[in-house]
Every structure is written in structure tokens, then in C-alpha cells.
Design a protein around this motif. Structure first.
Motif, PDB file in Angstrom:
ATOM      1  N   UNK A  89       0.825  -1.209   0.000  1.00  0.00           N
ATOM      2  CA  UNK A  89       0.000   0.000   0.000  1.00  0.00           C
ATOM      3  C   UNK A  89       0.857   1.254   0.000  1.00  0.00           C
ATOM      4  N   UNK A  90       1.878   1.275   0.844  1.00  0.00           N
ATOM      5  CA  UNK A  90       2.717   2.464   0.868  1.00  0.00           C
ATOM      6  C   UNK A  90       3.558   2.558  -0.403  1.00  0.00           C
ATOM      7  N   UNK A  91       3.937   1.421  -0.968  1.00  0.00           N
ATOM      8  CA  UNK A  91       4.646   1.423  -2.249  1.00  0.00           C
ATOM      9  C   UNK A  91       3.804   2.041  -3.354  1.00  0.00           C
ATOM     10  N   UNK A  92       2.500   1.787  -3.317  1.00  0.00           N
ATOM     11  CA  UNK A  92       1.587   2.381  -4.290  1.00  0.00           C
ATOM     12  C   UNK A  92       1.583   3.904  -4.142  1.00  0.00           C
ATOM     13  N   UNK A  93       1.585   4.377  -2.907  1.00  0.00           N
ATOM     14  CA  UNK A  93       1.604   5.820  -2.668  1.00  0.00           C
ATOM     15  C   UNK A  93       2.923   6.421  -3.148  1.00  0.00           C
ATOM     16  N   UNK A  94       4.022   5.735  -2.898  1.00  0.00           N
ATOM     17  CA  UNK A  94       5.324   6.211  -3.366  1.00  0.00           C
ATOM     18  C   UNK A  94       5.393   6.229  -4.886  1.00  0.00           C
ATOM     19  N   UNK A  95       4.804   5.239  -5.517  1.00  0.00           N
ATOM     20  CA  UNK A  95       4.792   5.183  -6.975  1.00  0.00           C
ATOM     21  C   UNK A  95       4.076   6.394  -7.554  1.00  0.00           C
ATOM     22  N   UNK A  96       2.974   6.777  -6.955  1.00  0.00           N
ATOM     23  CA  UNK A  96       2.266   7.983  -7.399  1.00  0.00           C
ATOM     24  C   UNK A  96       3.179   9.198  -7.257  1.00  0.00           C
ATOM     25  N   UNK A  97       3.887   9.286  -6.136  1.00  0.00           N
ATOM     26  CA  UNK A  97       4.781  10.411  -5.913  1.00  0.00           C
ATOM     27  C   UNK A  97       5.914  10.481  -6.921  1.00  0.00           C
ATOM     28  N   UNK A  98       6.368   9.323  -7.385  1.00  0.00           N
ATOM     29  CA  UNK A  98       7.458   9.303  -8.359  1.00  0.00           C
ATOM     30  C   UNK A  98       6.963   9.550  -9.781  1.00  0.00           C
ATOM     31  N   UNK A  99       5.804   9.029 -10.134  1.00  0.00           N
ATOM     32  CA  UNK A  99       5.347   9.074 -11.524  1.00  0.00           C
ATOM     33  C   UNK A  99       4.439  10.256 -11.842  1.00  0.00           C
ATOM     34  N   UNK A 144      -7.857  10.863 -13.256  1.00  0.00           N
ATOM     35  CA  UNK A 144      -6.745  10.256 -12.523  1.00  0.00           C
ATOM     36  C   UNK A 144      -6.808  10.598 -11.040  1.00  0.00           C
ATOM     37  N   UNK A 145      -7.062  11.852 -10.733  1.00  0.00           N
ATOM     38  CA  UNK A 145      -7.058  12.251  -9.322  1.00  0.00           C
ATOM     39  C   UNK A 145      -8.246  11.685  -8.551  1.00  0.00           C
ATOM     40  N   UNK A 146      -9.361  11.448  -9.234  1.00  0.00           N
ATOM     41  CA  UNK A 146     -10.484  10.831  -8.518  1.00  0.00           C
ATOM     42  C   UNK A 146     -10.114   9.421  -8.083  1.00  0.00           C
ATOM     43  N   UNK A 147      -9.428   8.688  -8.941  1.00  0.00           N
ATOM     44  CA  UNK A 147      -8.986   7.348  -8.556  1.00  0.00           C
ATOM     45  C   UNK A 147      -7.859   7.401  -7.529  1.00  0.00           C
ATOM     46  N   UNK A 148      -6.964   8.359  -7.682  1.00  0.00           N
ATOM     47  CA  UNK A 148      -5.864   8.488  -6.710  1.00  0.00           C
ATOM     48  C   UNK A 148      -6.418   8.801  -5.325  1.00  0.00           C
ATOM     49  N   UNK A 174      -2.030  18.257  -6.583  1.00  0.00           N
ATOM     50  CA  UNK A 174      -2.377  16.831  -6.678  1.00  0.00           C
ATOM     51  C   UNK A 174      -1.736  16.035  -5.540  1.00  0.00           C
ATOM     52  N   UNK A 175      -0.487  16.347  -5.230  1.00  0.00           N
ATOM     53  CA  UNK A 175       0.182  15.682  -4.104  1.00  0.00           C
ATOM     54  C   UNK A 175      -0.507  16.028  -2.791  1.00  0.00           C
ATOM     55  N   UNK A 176      -0.955  17.270  -2.657  1.00  0.00           N
ATOM     56  CA  UNK A 176      -1.687  17.688  -1.460  1.00  0.00           C
ATOM     57  C   UNK A 176      -2.988  16.909  -1.326  1.00  0.00           C
ATOM     58  N   UNK A 177      -3.714  16.757  -2.435  1.00  0.00           N
ATOM     59  CA  UNK A 177      -4.955  15.975  -2.410  1.00  0.00           C
ATOM     60  C   UNK A 177      -4.682  14.519  -2.033  1.00  0.00           C
ATOM     61  N   UNK A 178      -3.594  13.975  -2.525  1.00  0.00           N
ATOM     62  CA  UNK A 178      -3.210  12.610  -2.168  1.00  0.00           C
ATOM     63  C   UNK A 178      -2.976  12.486  -0.664  1.00  0.00           C
ATOM     64  N   UNK A 179      -2.248  13.442  -0.113  1.00  0.00           N
ATOM     65  CA  UNK A 179      -1.988  13.424   1.330  1.00  0.00           C
ATOM     66  C   UNK A 179      -3.243  13.607   2.161  1.00  0.00           C
ATOM     67  N   UNK A 180      -4.123  14.476   1.718  1.00  0.00           N
ATOM     68  CA  UNK A 180      -5.396  14.677   2.427  1.00  0.00           C
ATOM     69  C   UNK A 180      -6.227  13.404   2.370  1.00  0.00           C
ATOM     70  N   UNK A 181      -6.215  12.723   1.230  1.00  0.00           N
ATOM     71  CA  UNK A 181      -6.958  11.462   1.112  1.00  0.00           C
ATOM     72  C   UNK A 181      -6.411  10.424   2.081  1.00  0.00           C
ATOM     73  N   UNK A 182      -5.090  10.345   2.195  1.00  0.00           N
ATOM     74  CA  UNK A 182      -4.505   9.393   3.154  1.00  0.00           C
ATOM     75  C   UNK A 182      -4.891   9.757   4.584  1.00  0.00           C
ATOM     76  N   UNK A 183      -4.865  11.050   4.891  1.00  0.00           N
ATOM     77  CA  UNK A 183      -5.255  11.495   6.228  1.00  0.00           C
ATOM     78  C   UNK A 183      -6.720  11.167   6.506  1.00  0.00           C
TER      79      UNK A 183
END
Length: 166
Positions: free
Chosen positions: A16-26, A100-104, A45-54
């Protein structure tokens, strides 16, 4: 490590965390080079990803009374179905930053949810050996996430939304 539930928890944590890192790299390459957006958009987009994780973590905390055996299979099923749907939608030509961001957001929200549940489960699994378990949980999930994210990026050049979904 011979305990199946503990080892499986570590693998799921790492993936799961690898998936998050992959998004950050790609994602910067997809957002900036393919869709010609600015680095500011990539940051949002990275901010939205972090908010989603939170938010996934907050939802996880609100469901502490639900047994782990009931909530994890549902979360995993949602995550897998969302990934399959993201691949399908991307292959149909609906590739843009909003799709993409809706799925992320969905994937990272579930990743945050599962991470909190499994990390707490793993830490509490062998409470008599708390120090060793804490080191094993953190270290093993870090190693697995590193191998999975780097391995994915090195074997699969993630250059578009479809490959990111895969």
C-alpha cells in the motif's frame, strides 16, 4: 515472521505504501509532461493525495470497534475494484487529470485506512515483544514498499494514466 497474519499484514502495509510512493514518483511526469500542467498543479495533486490518506486514517480511527477481519476484506475489495475500474476507464480514452485524481484520492484514502489498521494490528500482535515488533513492522514495511515501488518503476515505465492505474 512465521506468523501468517503478521507477515501478511507487513506485505499489505508495504504494498500500500509502495503504491503511494509510486504515485509520488510518476505523477509529476504525467501531470507536467503529458498534460502540460504547471508544477503548482502537481503540488496540488500531491496535497490531495496526502489529504486522502489522512482522511482514510480518520475514517479508520472512527471504526475502531469494527473487527479487523470484517473491515479489511471490504477495503481490499474496494481497492482492487477501483484499480480495475481505473484501468478500464483509462483504456477507454478517458485520461485526464480529473479522472486520474479521482482514482488516486480513492486509492490513497483506502491505503491510509488500511495502513492505520494494519500498522496498529502489527504493533499489538506480539505485545510482550513490543520493541522488536515495532522495529520489524517499521523496517519490513519500509523494505517492502521500497522494493515494490522501485521495482514497479524500473520494470514498468509509468508514463500515462493507464500504466499508473495498473
Amino acid at each position: 515472521l512465521k506468523t501468517k497474519d503478521f507477515a501478511l499484514g507487513l506485505v499489505i502495509l508495504g504494498l500500500n505504501y509502495g503504491m503511494v510512493l509510486l504515485f509520488g514518483m510518476a505523477s509529476p511526469f504525467i501531470i507536467e509532461h503529458q498534460w502540460h500542467q504547471t508544477p503548482v498543479v502537481t503540488g496540488y495533486c500531491a496535497l490531495l493525495s496526502g489529504i486522502a490518506m489522512m482522511m482514510g486514517g480518520i475514517i479508520s480511527r472512527s471504526m475502531l470497534r469494527v473487527p479487523l477481519e470484517k473491515k479489511l476484506p471490504i477495503a481490499l475489495a474496494i481497492q482492487l475494484a477501483s484499480g480495475a475500474f481505473a484501468i478500464t476507464v483509462s483504456m477507454l480514452g478517458l485520461a485526464n487529470i480529473y479522472v486520474m485524481m479521482s482514482f488516486v484520492i480513492l486509492q490513497h484514502g483506502i491505503a491510509g485506512y488500511m495502513f492505520n489498521n494494519l500498522f496498529a494490528f502489527s504493533l499489538g500482535r506480539f505485545s510482550r515483544n513490543a520493541g522488536i515488533v515495532a522495529g520489524m513492522t517499521g523496517g519490513a514495511s519500509y523494505i517492502i514498499s521500497s522494493f515494490s515501488s522501485y521495482g514497479t518503476v524500473s520494470f514498468l515505465a509509468v508514463t500515462n494514466q493507464t500504466l499508473l492505474a495498473a
